[in-house]
Write a protein that holds these residues in place. Structure first.
Motif, PDB file in Angstrom:
ATOM      1  N   GLY A  86       0.854  -1.190  -0.029  1.00 20.47           N
ATOM      2  CA  GLY A  86      -0.087   0.080  -0.110  1.00 20.47           C
ATOM      3  C   GLY A  86       0.957   1.595  -0.067  1.00 20.47           C
ATOM      4  O   GLY A  86       0.420   2.197  -0.434  1.00 20.47           O
ATOM      5  N   LEU A  87       2.090   1.349   0.450  1.00 15.57           N
ATOM      6  CA  LEU A  87       3.073   2.440   0.470  1.00 15.57           C
ATOM      7  C   LEU A  87       3.703   2.417  -0.609  1.00 15.57           C
ATOM      8  O   LEU A  87       4.663   3.314  -0.848  1.00 15.57           O
ATOM      9  N   GLY A  88       3.789   1.439  -1.649  1.00 16.06           N
ATOM     10  CA  GLY A  88       4.393   1.381  -2.785  1.00 16.06           C
ATOM     11  C   GLY A  88       5.661   0.640  -2.988  1.00 16.06           C
ATOM     12  O   GLY A  88       6.391   0.623  -3.875  1.00 16.06           O
TER      13      GLY A  88
ATOM     14  N   GLU B 156      10.583   7.963  -5.193  1.00 12.08           N
ATOM     15  CA  GLU B 156       9.496   7.426  -6.225  1.00 12.08           C
ATOM     16  C   GLU B 156       8.276   7.997  -5.822  1.00 12.08           C
ATOM     17  O   GLU B 156       7.438   8.200  -6.721  1.00 12.08           O
ATOM     18  N   ILE B 157       7.878   8.104  -4.247  1.00 13.27           N
ATOM     19  CA  ILE B 157       6.565   8.494  -4.199  1.00 13.27           C
ATOM     20  C   ILE B 157       6.357   9.972  -4.437  1.00 13.27           C
ATOM     21  O   ILE B 157       5.135  10.298  -4.951  1.00 13.27           O
ATOM     22  N   SER B 158       7.156  10.818  -4.552  1.00 15.78           N
ATOM     23  CA  SER B 158       7.216  12.179  -4.959  1.00 15.78           C
ATOM     24  C   SER B 158       7.099  12.159  -6.394  1.00 15.78           C
ATOM     25  O   SER B 158       6.203  12.826  -6.952  1.00 15.78           O
ATOM     26  N   GLU B 159       7.702  11.286  -7.258  1.00 13.91           N
ATOM     27  CA  GLU B 159       7.478  11.284  -8.699  1.00 13.91           C
ATOM     28  C   GLU B 159       6.178  10.732  -9.008  1.00 13.91           C
ATOM     29  O   GLU B 159       5.536  11.293  -9.912  1.00 13.91           O
ATOM     30  N   LYS B 160       5.522   9.756  -8.131  1.00 11.04           N
ATOM     31  CA  LYS B 160       4.156   9.379  -8.465  1.00 11.04           C
ATOM     32  C   LYS B 160       3.498  10.479  -8.311  1.00 11.04           C
ATOM     33  O   LYS B 160       2.146  10.788  -8.915  1.00 11.04           O
TER      34      LYS B 160
ATOM     35  N   GLU C 223      -0.609  14.324 -10.060  1.00  9.92           N
ATOM     36  CA  GLU C 223      -0.925  15.670 -10.119  1.00  9.92           C
ATOM     37  C   GLU C 223      -1.224  16.303 -11.576  1.00  9.92           C
ATOM     38  O   GLU C 223      -2.225  17.054 -11.936  1.00  9.92           O
ATOM     39  N   ASN C 224      -0.463  15.689 -12.608  1.00 11.51           N
ATOM     40  CA  ASN C 224      -0.431  16.215 -14.136  1.00 11.51           C
ATOM     41  C   ASN C 224      -1.713  15.555 -14.565  1.00 11.51           C
ATOM     42  O   ASN C 224      -2.571  15.963 -15.210  1.00 11.51           O
TER      43      ASN C 224
END
Length: 136
Positions: free
Chosen positions: A74-76, A109-113, A118-119
């Motif tokens: 769940g946390l990626g 990775e989470i920031s990129e996701k 957002e895009n």
């Protein structure tokens, strides 16, 4: 000395061990998921013969391990990452610096996701506004 299940520790092992159905109920995971996790080595089970059938028994520790795997997903974290973390972190063989690097990588990775989501959100919001204008 007379043999009894309690005298050999058998009774305690029998109480602590559970079949896949009970493990599924305790974790909320399907039996197929549990079987898959066992197949790829994320969890372990012992075999018990009952007549001509062999049953898999899971220890109480597997409940906690499965819940950690579910939470990690769940946390990626991937299943491979979870296996690595559970095996090595559980045995305390990952040096602190490597633990820091693993967590830093996951945060990146989470920031990129989040940027990608957002895009997508921006695109869908724009598309929705245009469609609503066309409908009005």
């Amino acid at each position: 000395m007379e043999y009894t299940p309690q005298s050999s520790g058998f009774f305690k092992r029998w109480i602590d061990a559970m079949l896949i159905g009970e493990l599924s109920k305790k974790t909320g995971l399907s039996k197929d998921t549990i079987r898959f996790y066992e197949k790829i080595g994320l969890i372990t089970a012992s075999e018990r013969q009952a007549g001509t059938r062999a049953y898999k028994e899971f220890s109480a520790e597997m409940v906690e391990r499965l819940l950690m795997i579910h939470q990690g997903k769940g946390l990626g974290f991937t299943l491979g990452e979870m296996k690595h973390l559970l095996d090595e972190w559980g045995e305390k063989t990952i040096p602190k610096q490597e633990q820091v690097q693993i967590i830093e990588r996951k945060l990146q990775e989470i920031s990129e996701k989040m940027r990608n989501l957002e895009n997508i959100k921006t695109y869908l919001s724009s598309k929705l506004r245009r469609l609503q204008q066309e409908v009005s």
